[in-house]
Scaffold this active site. Structure first.
Site, PDB file in Angstrom:
ATOM      1  N   ARG A 185       0.844  -1.198   0.000  1.00 57.66           N
ATOM      2  CA  ARG A 185       0.000   0.000   0.000  1.00 57.66           C
ATOM      3  C   ARG A 185       0.879   1.249   0.000  1.00 57.66           C
ATOM      4  O   ARG A 185       2.098   1.169   0.143  1.00 57.66           O
ATOM      5  CB  ARG A 185      -0.899   0.023   1.240  1.00 57.66           C
ATOM      6  CG  ARG A 185      -0.148  -0.023   2.554  1.00 57.66           C
ATOM      7  CD  ARG A 185      -1.071  -0.307   3.739  1.00 57.66           C
ATOM      8  NE  ARG A 185      -0.341  -0.433   4.987  1.00 57.66           N
ATOM      9  CZ  ARG A 185      -0.086   0.556   5.829  1.00 57.66           C
ATOM     10  NH1 ARG A 185      -0.489   1.771   5.529  1.00 57.66           N
ATOM     11  NH2 ARG A 185       0.579   0.343   6.962  1.00 57.66           N
ATOM     12  N   ASP A 207       7.576 -10.797   8.315  1.00 60.14           N
ATOM     13  CA  ASP A 207       7.405  -9.925   9.470  1.00 60.14           C
ATOM     14  C   ASP A 207       8.776  -9.391   9.856  1.00 60.14           C
ATOM     15  O   ASP A 207       9.595 -10.119  10.432  1.00 60.14           O
ATOM     16  CB  ASP A 207       6.773 -10.705  10.630  1.00 60.14           C
ATOM     17  CG  ASP A 207       6.515  -9.835  11.851  1.00 60.14           C
ATOM     18  OD1 ASP A 207       6.940  -8.668  11.855  1.00 60.14           O
ATOM     19  OD2 ASP A 207       5.887 -10.329  12.807  1.00 60.14           O
ATOM     20  N   TYR A 234       9.252   7.455  16.522  1.00 52.74           N
ATOM     21  CA  TYR A 234       9.235   7.436  15.058  1.00 52.74           C
ATOM     22  C   TYR A 234      10.370   8.295  14.503  1.00 52.74           C
ATOM     23  O   TYR A 234      11.124   7.872  13.625  1.00 52.74           O
ATOM     24  CB  TYR A 234       7.877   7.944  14.567  1.00 52.74           C
ATOM     25  CG  TYR A 234       7.738   8.031  13.072  1.00 52.74           C
ATOM     26  CD1 TYR A 234       7.526   6.889  12.306  1.00 52.74           C
ATOM     27  CD2 TYR A 234       7.792   9.265  12.419  1.00 52.74           C
ATOM     28  CE1 TYR A 234       7.375   6.969  10.928  1.00 52.74           C
ATOM     29  CE2 TYR A 234       7.642   9.357  11.047  1.00 52.74           C
ATOM     30  CZ  TYR A 234       7.441   8.208  10.295  1.00 52.74           C
ATOM     31  OH  TYR A 234       7.301   8.286   8.937  1.00 52.74           O
ATOM     32  N   ALA A 235      10.509   9.519  15.035  1.00 50.83           N
ATOM     33  CA  ALA A 235      11.558  10.418  14.559  1.00 50.83           C
ATOM     34  C   ALA A 235      12.943   9.830  14.805  1.00 50.83           C
ATOM     35  O   ALA A 235      13.845   9.979  13.975  1.00 50.83           O
ATOM     36  CB  ALA A 235      11.428  11.783  15.239  1.00 50.83           C
ATOM     37  N   LYS A 244      13.774   7.327  12.131  1.00 52.42           N
ATOM     38  CA  LYS A 244      14.045   7.952  10.835  1.00 52.42           C
ATOM     39  C   LYS A 244      15.368   8.709  10.844  1.00 52.42           C
ATOM     40  O   LYS A 244      16.097   8.729   9.842  1.00 52.42           O
ATOM     41  CB  LYS A 244      12.883   8.874  10.451  1.00 52.42           C
ATOM     42  CG  LYS A 244      11.558   8.155  10.263  1.00 52.42           C
ATOM     43  CD  LYS A 244      11.629   7.066   9.205  1.00 52.42           C
ATOM     44  CE  LYS A 244      10.267   6.449   8.914  1.00 52.42           C
ATOM     45  NZ  LYS A 244      10.302   5.463   7.815  1.00 52.42           N
ATOM     46  N   ILE A 284       2.526  13.276   3.126  1.00 52.34           N
ATOM     47  CA  ILE A 284       2.124  12.553   1.915  1.00 52.34           C
ATOM     48  C   ILE A 284       0.728  11.972   2.142  1.00 52.34           C
ATOM     49  O   ILE A 284       0.410  11.483   3.229  1.00 52.34           O
ATOM     50  CB  ILE A 284       3.121  11.427   1.593  1.00 52.34           C
ATOM     51  CG1 ILE A 284       4.544  11.991   1.490  1.00 52.34           C
ATOM     52  CG2 ILE A 284       2.725  10.722   0.292  1.00 52.34           C
ATOM     53  CD1 ILE A 284       4.758  13.035   0.411  1.00 52.34           C
TER      54      ILE A 284
END
Length: 244
Positions: A12, A60, A152-153, A156, A185
């Protein structure tokens, strides 16, 4: 040279758009997915509709052995990827104080350790062939940090550092490594936003709109091409001028 691409998180969003774009450019595409088997197979079928091979493979990435097993399955097909694009990623919204350790572990395993495992298992063949492209999907938050998205940051930001480091290691062998750093996005990661919140977000962006997965895929297509052989170790923003 025949291109064989491996795209993670390809069922996706950005991963699916990347898979379709690379197929349109003539590459056979292996699509890793976690759970959405029907969606992944539809993307694989659309790749095959472009006159190349497309195969969907479940893995996974939280498992320590997932990428090794993925490589074994590709070896069994006679596929040796020379383009690897790591799009798979988990997100988490919440203050760090309220974030459980298993959430940290899951995000680190998929977002960051997944890239490490992909590099470790597929990098040697690219370096041996003296040609390859390794692209990771980072985030604007990996550059600036984000309140409420610290974990999350962090993953990344780690991807950005990993990409720069691998670029230095692999450049002598003709293999480029880059990070694409999207802003907002239009994918299902933003589905939790109310319409008025999306409008407010667009007002913050100089371009006045959200980006599309296809626009990200176009940048990945370039970085995966022969023409991008002198582009390596870069974090390329794609954000409509947001957070310049």
């Amino acid at each position: 040279m025949k291109r064989v691409s491996l795209v993670t998180g390809a069922s996706r969003g950005i991963g699916a758009a990347v898979a379709r774009q690379l197929a349109a450019d003539g590459a056979d595409v292996a699509l890793q997915y976690y759970a959405a088997s029907e969606a992944a197979e539809r993307v694989a079928e659309s790749c095959r509709g472009r006159g190349v091979e497309g195969v969907a493979l479940q893995a996974d990435l939280r498992s320590r052995t997932a990428v090794a097993e993925l490589k074994e399955r590709l070896d069994g097909l006679g596929w040796t990827p020379n383009v690897v694009v790591h799009c798979a990623g988990l997100a988490h919204y919440g203050l760090l104080d309220d974030t459980e350790e298993d959430v940290w572990d899951d995000l680190m395993s998929v977002n960051l350790k997944g890239a490490y495992e992909l590099a470790r298992h597929f990098g040697p063949a690219m370096r041996w062939a003296r040609w390859g492209r390794f692209v990771v999907l980072s985030s604007i938050w990996g550059e600036s940090g984000a309140a409420g998205e610290a974990v999350y940051a962090a993953t990344k930001g780690g991807l950005n550092a990993l990409a720069k480091s691998l670029a230095r290691e692999w450049a002598p062998a003709g293999v480029t490594v880059n990070a694409v750093s999207p802003g907002a996005i239009d994918t299902d990661m933003l589905d939790s936003l109310e319409p008025e919140d999306k409008r407010a977000l667009c007002e913050e962006i100089p371009a006045g709109r959200l980006g599309t997965p296809e626009e990200v895929a176009q940048l990945v297509r370039y970085l995966s091409s022969e023409e991008a052989g002198y582009v390596t170790g870069q974090i390329l923003g794609l954000n409509g001028g947001w957070r310049m």
